[in-house]
Enzyme design. Structure first.
Site, PDB file in Angstrom:
ATOM      1  N   GLY A  48      -5.361  -4.698  -1.832  1.00  0.00           N
ATOM      2  CA  GLY A  48      -4.595  -4.274  -3.176  1.00  0.00           C
ATOM      3  C   GLY A  48      -3.943  -2.903  -2.946  1.00  0.00           C
TER       4      GLY A  48
ATOM      5  CE  LYS B 182     -10.114  -5.422   6.701  1.00  0.00           C
ATOM      6  NZ  LYS B 182      -9.965  -6.386   5.428  1.00  0.00           N
TER       7      LYS B 182
ATOM      8  CB  VAL C 258      -0.971   0.066   1.318  1.00  0.00           C
ATOM      9  CG1 VAL C 258      -2.097   1.095   1.173  1.00  0.00           C
ATOM     10  CG2 VAL C 258      -1.794  -1.038   1.480  1.00  0.00           C
TER      11      VAL C 258
ATOM     12  CG  ASP D 140      -7.974  -8.383   7.793  1.00  0.00           C
ATOM     13  OD1 ASP D 140      -6.950  -7.594   7.914  1.00  0.00           O
ATOM     14  OD2 ASP D 140      -8.735  -8.360   6.772  1.00  0.00           O
TER      15      ASP D 140
HETATM   16  P1  NDP Z   1       3.594  -4.623   3.446  1.00  0.00           P
HETATM   17  O1  NDP Z   1       4.111  -5.919   4.434  1.00  0.00           O
HETATM   18  O2  NDP Z   1       3.527  -4.902   2.174  1.00  0.00           O
HETATM   19  O3  NDP Z   1       4.422  -3.428   3.707  1.00  0.00           O
HETATM   20  C1  NDP Z   1       5.101  -2.984   4.999  1.00  0.00           C
HETATM   21  C2  NDP Z   1       6.046  -1.925   4.958  1.00  0.00           C
HETATM   22  O4  NDP Z   1       6.402  -1.516   6.203  1.00  0.00           O
HETATM   23  C3  NDP Z   1       7.349  -2.270   4.384  1.00  0.00           C
HETATM   24  O5  NDP Z   1       7.628  -1.180   3.551  1.00  0.00           O
HETATM   25  C4  NDP Z   1       8.050  -2.664   5.382  1.00  0.00           C
HETATM   26  O6  NDP Z   1       9.622  -2.053   5.038  1.00  0.00           O
HETATM   27  C5  NDP Z   1       7.796  -1.634   6.507  1.00  0.00           C
HETATM   28  N1  NDP Z   1       8.097  -1.884   7.817  1.00  0.00           N
HETATM   29  C6  NDP Z   1       7.608  -3.415   8.444  1.00  0.00           C
HETATM   30  N2  NDP Z   1       8.210  -3.378   9.791  1.00  0.00           N
HETATM   31  C7  NDP Z   1       8.754  -2.169   9.899  1.00  0.00           C
HETATM   32  C8  NDP Z   1       9.372  -1.800  11.218  1.00  0.00           C
HETATM   33  N3  NDP Z   1       9.539  -2.450  12.070  1.00  0.00           N
HETATM   34  N4  NDP Z   1      10.152  -0.475  10.764  1.00  0.00           N
HETATM   35  C9  NDP Z   1      10.029   0.454   9.762  1.00  0.00           C
HETATM   36  N5  NDP Z   1       9.370   0.038   8.732  1.00  0.00           N
HETATM   37  C10 NDP Z   1       8.785  -1.220   8.739  1.00  0.00           C
HETATM   38  O7  NDP Z   1       2.137  -4.323   4.178  1.00  0.00           O
HETATM   39  P2  NDP Z   1       0.926  -3.890   3.328  1.00  0.00           P
HETATM   40  O8  NDP Z   1       1.186  -2.507   2.298  1.00  0.00           O
HETATM   41  O9  NDP Z   1       0.181  -4.756   2.784  1.00  0.00           O
HETATM   42  O10 NDP Z   1      -0.206  -3.269   4.716  1.00  0.00           O
HETATM   43  C11 NDP Z   1       0.308  -2.131   5.303  1.00  0.00           C
HETATM   44  C12 NDP Z   1      -1.035  -1.752   6.301  1.00  0.00           C
HETATM   45  O11 NDP Z   1      -2.068  -1.682   5.328  1.00  0.00           O
HETATM   46  C13 NDP Z   1      -1.564  -2.710   7.162  1.00  0.00           C
HETATM   47  O12 NDP Z   1      -1.958  -2.145   8.300  1.00  0.00           O
HETATM   48  C14 NDP Z   1      -2.654  -3.529   6.405  1.00  0.00           C
HETATM   49  O13 NDP Z   1      -3.260  -4.213   7.375  1.00  0.00           O
HETATM   50  C15 NDP Z   1      -2.993  -2.238   5.860  1.00  0.00           C
HETATM   51  N6  NDP Z   1      -3.884  -2.608   4.609  1.00  0.00           N
HETATM   52  C16 NDP Z   1      -3.257  -3.563   3.401  1.00  0.00           C
HETATM   53  C17 NDP Z   1      -4.204  -3.747   2.201  1.00  0.00           C
HETATM   54  C18 NDP Z   1      -3.420  -4.595   1.216  1.00  0.00           C
HETATM   55  O14 NDP Z   1      -4.066  -5.184   0.458  1.00  0.00           O
HETATM   56  N7  NDP Z   1      -2.309  -5.027   1.525  1.00  0.00           N
HETATM   57  C19 NDP Z   1      -5.605  -3.277   2.193  1.00  0.00           C
HETATM   58  C20 NDP Z   1      -6.053  -2.419   3.259  1.00  0.00           C
HETATM   59  C21 NDP Z   1      -5.251  -2.212   4.639  1.00  0.00           C
HETATM   60  P3  NDP Z   1      10.465  -2.994   3.917  1.00  0.00           P
HETATM   61  O15 NDP Z   1       9.669  -2.583   2.664  1.00  0.00           O
HETATM   62  O16 NDP Z   1      11.724  -2.434   4.123  1.00  0.00           O
HETATM   63  O17 NDP Z   1      10.125  -4.348   4.172  1.00  0.00           O
HETATM   64  N1  HSE Z   2      -5.458  -8.976   3.971  1.00  0.00           N
HETATM   65  C1  HSE Z   2      -6.428  -7.915   3.945  1.00  0.00           C
HETATM   66  C2  HSE Z   2      -7.521  -8.521   3.025  1.00  0.00           C
HETATM   67  C3  HSE Z   2      -6.156  -6.653   3.169  1.00  0.00           C
HETATM   68  O1  HSE Z   2      -7.033  -9.831   2.295  1.00  0.00           O
HETATM   69  O2  HSE Z   2      -8.718  -8.148   2.958  1.00  0.00           O
HETATM   70  C4  HSE Z   2      -7.150  -5.645   3.349  1.00  0.00           C
HETATM   71  O3  HSE Z   2      -7.333  -5.160   4.550  1.00  0.00           O
END
Ligand code: NDP
Ligand code: HSE
Length: 441
Positions: A306, A204, A15, A200
């Protein structure tokens, strides 16, 4: 001179990277809408060596969270999980920055403390992306329905499990193949057990229930069952009976045994009749149905996961937060005046699907019917499967074959169903009874 608002991005994964890209590519239109340029002052990541391929200055990447937070007017938290985001969000709010987050796990566990901290520091906490990705259901519930009384919120709020169940229904795919594909597509959480075990979706529905009923509902208040035990046989049996199995998150106002109102909040694999609009929600799509006293039934549908779809919700919050910085005013605050108790699982009411195998002998069905009657459970349908044709002439042989019986009940209390199932299991000629909730049309 053109105004600018300083934005710190914590997390640059699925994201966060979509947000960084759109902030750069859509800079002019976002500035026109927010009334100020959204100036990215840094991007927090874990691994500085990772290749990012993003249209941003590489010097923006950092691993120093607290230094970055100090520079920002608005902090976007897209790391996920509780630690360290909890400390970072607290630091941002205490530092006078508004926060935009997609982190439902954090809000469903520490939401009240963070909303209070935001209010105490006269800043705002925005979280449209935390529930159902691009689907504007937080806004819809909090603002569009502010003049109505919501009775229930239910739907498909996890893209990963909907994708897995849909693949199992439509292609006969195996559970682990479908999960691997969801991970490749970026829907699944970093630890996919949060998706599969229903946490999850539980987070929500806790967030939506708090908004709907103006009562604090936490993750611990939600009764959660994930999809690990849903088998290909369950899916086939449901299909044959006119249902699809969906992971349904629901929160409703119900009466308990003393006639008092309370909140029933659950996540469970549920048989949804094919005529119900939720049955048609395929792939990783989400849909949330809200029933309110005056508005009646509303349905919110769209991409719940996504990178780009979730970034759309993050940027809408960011434009709102930046607009408030420029023009003044406050974002909508948490309004908790309700004091509905949380109902215990035994007081939940639903229709139920109960499947078990018993020895095929005279009187077995009558015994089972009597067990249901003793526990105040009324049956809607009964069906029987599995008597082998070739054994028809040999009564003794037929009686040795287990037969599968499927019951669908009328509305019943969960405590009565559980008590009946304990008795039914004494007749089981195979695995214990499988119990699933059944939704109405
Ligand atoms: P990712 O696992 O893809 O990305 C996590 C990011 O956080 C990475 O850039 C990672 O760094 C960084 N990170 C992780 N741990 C640390 C730390 N300790 N210190 C600093 N940086 C850190 O997660 P998503 O993008 O999928 O999800 C992010 C949030 O959005 C979550 O809360 C998720 O629930 C929410 N969300 C996600 C959705 C989805 O479809 N993916 C949809 C809706 C909500 P690095 O890149 O260096 O590994
Ligand atoms: N892991 C979550 C899902 C991302 O599959 O719906 C969106 O919150």
């Amino acid at each position: 001179m053109e105004k600018s608002v300083k934005v710190a991005l914590l997390g640059c994964g699925t994201v966060g990277s979509a947000v960084a890209r759109l902030l750069s590519e859509q800079a002019d239109i976002l500035a026109a809408r927010a009334g100020a340029r959204l100036e990215l002052v840094g991007i927090l990541v874990n691994d500085l060596q990772k290749e990012r391929h993003l249209p941003v200055d590489p010097a923006l990447f950092t691993t120093d969270a607290l230094e970055l937070i100090k520079k920002a007017d608005i902090v976007i938290e897209l790391i996920g999980g509780i630690d360290p985001p909890h400390a970072y969000v607290r630091a941002a709010l205490e530092n006078g920055a508004s926060v935009v987050t997609g982190n439902k796990a954090l809000l469903a566990t520490h939401g009240p403390e963070l909303y209070e901290l935001a209010a105490a520091n006269d800043v705002d906490l925005y979280y449209e992306a935390a529930v159902a990705g691009a689907v504007p259901v937080v806004y819809g519930l909090r603002e569009s329905l502010a003049g109505d009384r919501v009775q229930q919120v239910l739907g498909i709020m996890n893209g990963t499990t909907n994708f897995i169940l849909d693949q199992m229904h439509t292609t006969g795919a195996d559970f682990s193949q479908a999960l691997a594909r969801a991970q490749e597509l970026g829907f699944a959480e970093a630890d996919p057990s949060a998706d599969i075990d229903g946490l999850d979706a539980g987070a929500k529905i806790a967030i939506l229930a708090s908004l709907a009923f103006h009562t604090r509902v936490r993750l611990d208040d939600v009764e959660i069952t994930g999809i690990r035990d849903v088998t290909a046989e369950d899916i086939k049996a449901a299909e044959k009976a006119g249902y699809v199995i969906k992971l349904i998150a629901a929160a409703r106002i119900r009466k308990d045994t003393q006639g008092q109102g309370g909140i029933e909040a659950s996540v469970a694999p549920t048989l949804v009749p094919k005529e119900n609009p939720l049955a048609t929600v395929s792939d990783s799509f989400n849909a949330v149905m809200i029933e309110a006293e005056s508005a009646d039934r509303l349905m919110f549908y769209g991409r719940g996961a996504g990178g780009a779809p979730t970034a759309s919700a993050v940027l809408s919050d960011l434009v709102a937060a930046a607009g408030k910085r420029v023009y003044g005013g406050q974002a909508p605050r948490e309004i908790v005046y309700g004091s509905h108790p949380i109902l215990a699982k035994g007081d939940f009411r639903s229709r139920y699907y109960i499947k078990l195998q018993v020895a095929d002998r005279p009187g077995v069905l009558a015994e089972m019917a009597s067990i249901f009657a003793q526990h105040n459970v009324s049956l809607s349908t009964v069906s029987q499967e599995g008597q082998p044709q070739s054994d028809k002439d040999n009564a003794a042989q037929v009686q040795k074959q287990p037969v599968e019986i499927i019951f669908i009940t009328h509305m019943a209390r969960r405590a009565d169903i559980d008590a009946a199932v304990v008795e039914l299991n004494k007749l089981a000629a195979g695995a214990p009874a499988k119990v699933l909730q059944v939704e109405d049309k």
